[in-house]
Motif scaffolding. Structure first.
Motif, short mmCIF file in Angstrom:
data_model
loop_
_atom_site.label_atom_id
_atom_site.label_comp_id
_atom_site.label_asym_id
_atom_site.label_seq_id
_atom_site.Cartn_x
_atom_site.Cartn_y
_atom_site.Cartn_z
N LYS A 148 0.82 -1.22 0.00
CA LYS A 148 0.00 0.00 0.00
C LYS A 148 0.84 1.27 0.00
CE LYS A 148 -3.78 -2.25 2.51
NZ LYS A 148 -4.92 -2.05 3.39
N ASP A 150 0.98 3.42 -2.04
CA ASP A 150 0.21 4.56 -2.57
C ASP A 150 -0.43 5.37 -1.44
OD1 ASP A 150 -2.97 3.25 -2.67
OD2 ASP A 150 -1.28 1.88 -2.57
N LEU A 175 -0.74 -2.05 -5.25
CA LEU A 175 -1.52 -2.75 -6.27
C LEU A 175 -2.02 -1.78 -7.32
CD1 LEU A 175 -3.51 -5.51 -4.39
CD2 LEU A 175 -1.47 -5.71 -5.78
N SER A 199 -0.27 -8.89 9.42
CA SER A 199 -1.52 -8.52 10.08
C SER A 199 -2.69 -8.61 9.11
CB SER A 199 -1.46 -7.08 10.59
OG SER A 199 -0.26 -6.84 11.25
N SER A 200 -3.89 -8.59 9.66
CA SER A 200 -5.08 -8.62 8.83
C SER A 200 -5.21 -7.28 8.09
CB SER A 200 -6.30 -8.85 9.72
OG SER A 200 -7.44 -8.98 8.94
N GLY A 201 -5.58 -7.35 6.83
CA GLY A 201 -5.85 -6.13 6.08
C GLY A 201 -4.66 -5.48 5.40
N VAL A 202 -3.49 -6.11 5.48
CA VAL A 202 -2.31 -5.49 4.86
C VAL A 202 -2.26 -5.74 3.34
CG1 VAL A 202 -0.89 -5.43 6.95
CG2 VAL A 202 -0.82 -7.46 5.47
N LYS A 204 -2.53 -9.15 1.76
CA LYS A 204 -1.95 -10.44 1.36
C LYS A 204 -2.79 -11.09 0.25
CE LYS A 204 -2.24 -12.06 5.60
NZ LYS A 204 -2.71 -10.83 6.27
N SER A 205 -4.09 -11.22 0.50
CA SER A 205 -4.94 -11.90 -0.49
C SER A 205 -5.02 -11.09 -1.78
CB SER A 205 -6.34 -12.11 0.08
OG SER A 205 -6.27 -12.90 1.24
N SER A 206 -5.04 -9.77 -1.66
CA SER A 206 -5.10 -8.93 -2.87
C SER A 206 -3.85 -9.14 -3.71
CB SER A 206 -5.19 -7.45 -2.49
OG SER A 206 -6.19 -7.23 -1.54
N ARG A 222 -12.60 -16.50 1.35
CA ARG A 222 -12.77 -15.47 2.36
C ARG A 222 -14.20 -15.43 2.86
NH1 ARG A 222 -10.77 -10.40 -0.90
NH2 ARG A 222 -8.65 -10.97 -1.46
N HIS A 230 -13.21 -8.39 3.29
CA HIS A 230 -13.08 -9.84 3.11
C HIS A 230 -11.84 -10.28 3.82
CE1 HIS A 230 -16.35 -10.10 0.30
NE2 HIS A 230 -15.89 -9.00 -0.26
N THR A 231 -12.02 -11.06 4.84
CA THR A 231 -10.85 -11.49 5.59
C THR A 231 -10.63 -12.98 5.40
OG1 THR A 231 -9.73 -11.26 7.70
CG2 THR A 231 -12.09 -11.78 7.80
N THR A 232 -9.39 -13.38 5.23
CA THR A 232 -9.08 -14.78 4.99
C THR A 232 -9.30 -15.57 6.26
OG1 THR A 232 -7.42 -14.05 3.43
CG2 THR A 232 -7.26 -16.33 4.14
N THR A 249 -2.59 -16.91 4.15
CA THR A 249 -2.86 -17.25 5.56
C THR A 249 -3.73 -16.15 6.17
OG1 THR A 249 -0.97 -16.06 6.51
CG2 THR A 249 -0.55 -18.30 5.77
N PRO A 250 -4.52 -16.49 7.19
CA PRO A 250 -5.30 -15.45 7.87
C PRO A 250 -4.35 -14.48 8.60
CG PRO A 250 -6.07 -17.66 8.45
CD PRO A 250 -4.76 -17.82 7.76
#
Ligand SMILES: Nc1nc2c(ncn2[C@@H]2O[C@H](COP(=O)(O)OP(=O)(O)OP(=O)(O)O)[C@@H](O)[C@H]2O)c(=O)[nH]1
Ligand SMILES: [Mg+2]
Ligand SMILES: [Zn+2]
Length: 349
Positions: A148, A150, A175, A199-202, A204-206, A222, A230-232, A249-250
């Motif tokens: 992130k 940006d 991204l 951490s969550s929301g950084v 990873k999945s994106s 998710r 959307h959290t893993t 990973t979550p």
């Protein structure tokens, strides 16, 4: 057996060596080699020469979580529409963390650990070093992904804080900036295996979605948390177009290490090499009498925050080691202590 196909899934001679002659012979008939891609409560998914299969785990390997992890290689026999696991091959590494006092495997057979942190309030150098110790402990190359970018008003400050870390690479990405993602292509090779943690929301999945290419169904893994995010919720292995194995990973809120002294020392290699120069081999780095660590603090070569974080992790590790000693060892210790007191008293009398 099509070994070149298996190699593109991460297979190597290390696993081949573990198969007996009989097992090798069975490969051409009733059994196959598979890599675990997902472990659900009632089904285990894996990928092999013939594509994706469902595996069954017999009593011998129960509870599954104690024996099997995503990324493991197994030998399995055909049993109707399933395959039955007959052998779990010794992995080259098995990444573990501590959850509620117990060791929990994150994934197995990894080449790189991508430690994802976003260039905002999530960023914390001390926490990153904890993740580095995790990677080093299990001989997995740590790579830092600063995501992130940006959103960062001033990126330089973050990059400065990442200097001097014992890592295989640091990559600042967004991204929304396609050119920033090109640097990741060097990892995107068939046979390479990577797990993403952070951490969550950084993001990873994106990022995984990006690597997999448009149209892949990562959303499937998710759960909607009701806030439009959307959290893993569980770990899963995917393959990029080029064949890179990627494990999502979550988010990890707080990383607790498992038996990690060596990983911690590798993370803080400067402190370790300085301590070797201290006048006394058991130097606690508290008095400046010939202490190279204190000298480095004074010269600015070493930051106080770095030393503090190192000492914190080492203390935490030692504390957990003592807990691990368990009741039996504690009793043994008490018994010896009582005996020592008795002997001492005898001597006195
Ligand atoms: N501005 C910006 N937002 C991003 C970027 N990458 C991801 N995001 C957003 O960040 C949010 C969280 O992304 P995820 O990919 O779900 O994060 P995660 O790390 O997988 O989170 P958990 O699954 O909960 O661990 C989403 O709304 C993404 O669109 C980026 O480079 N820039
Ligand atoms: Mg996710
Ligand atoms: Zn010292």
């Amino acid at each position: 057996m099509n070994y070149s196909l298996l190699q593109s899934l991460g297979w190597s001679n290390l696993y081949l060596q573990q198969l007996s002659l009989t097992e090798l012979e069975s490969l051409d008939e009733s059994s196959g080699l598979f890599r675990i891609t997902a472990i659900h409560r009632n089904r285990i998914l894996a990928i092999g020469e013939c594509g994706e299969v469902s595996l069954i785990c017999t009593e011998q390997f129960q509870p599954v979580s104690a024996f099997l992890a995503i990324g493991d290689w197994v030998l399995a026999d055909a049993a109707n529409e399933y395959y039955r696991i007959v052998k779990i091959l010794e992995p080259k590494n098995r990444l573990q963390r501590r959850v509620a006092g117990k060791a929990k495997v994150i994934a197995a057979n990894l080449d790189y650990l991508w430690i994802v942190t976003s260039a905002n309030e999530d960023f914390n150098r001390n926490r990153l070093q904890r993740f580095l110790a995790l990677a080093h402990e299990f001989s997995i190359e740590p790579v830092i992904i600063l995501s992130k970018m940006d959103l960062a008003a001033e990126l330089e400050g973050y990059l400065q804080q990442l200097q001097g870390l014992n890592v295989a690479g640091v990559h600042a990405i967004s991204l929304h900036d396609a050119t920033s993602l090109i640097q990741l292509q060097s990892y995107d090779l068939a046979g390479n295996s990577i797990a993403l943690v952070g951490s969550s929301g950084v993001g990873k999945s994106s990022l995984i979605n990006h690597l997999l290419g448009v149209g892949q169904a990562v959303a499937e893994i998710r759960a909607d948390d009701g806030k439009g995010k959307h959290t893993t919720t569980h770990r899963e292995m995917f393959f990029s177009k080029n064949g890179l194995a990627i494990i999502d990973t979550p988010g990890i809120r707080e990383l607790q290490l498992v038996d990690s002294q060596q990983g911690i020392e590798q993370t803080f290699s400067l402190i370790l090499s300085l301590s070797e120069k201290c006048k006394f081999s058991n130097c606690q780095h508290q008095q400046d009498l010939g202490c190279a660590v204190i000298a480095a603090l004074q010269s600015g070569e070493l930051q106080q925050s770095e030393l503090t974080n190192y000492q914190k992790l080492i203390r935490e590790d030692a504390f957990q080691q003592r807990q691990l000693l368990g009741a039996h060892a504690q009793r043994e210790h008490d018994r010896k202590f009582v005996k020592m007191i008795e002997n001492h008293q005898k001597e006195k009398w």
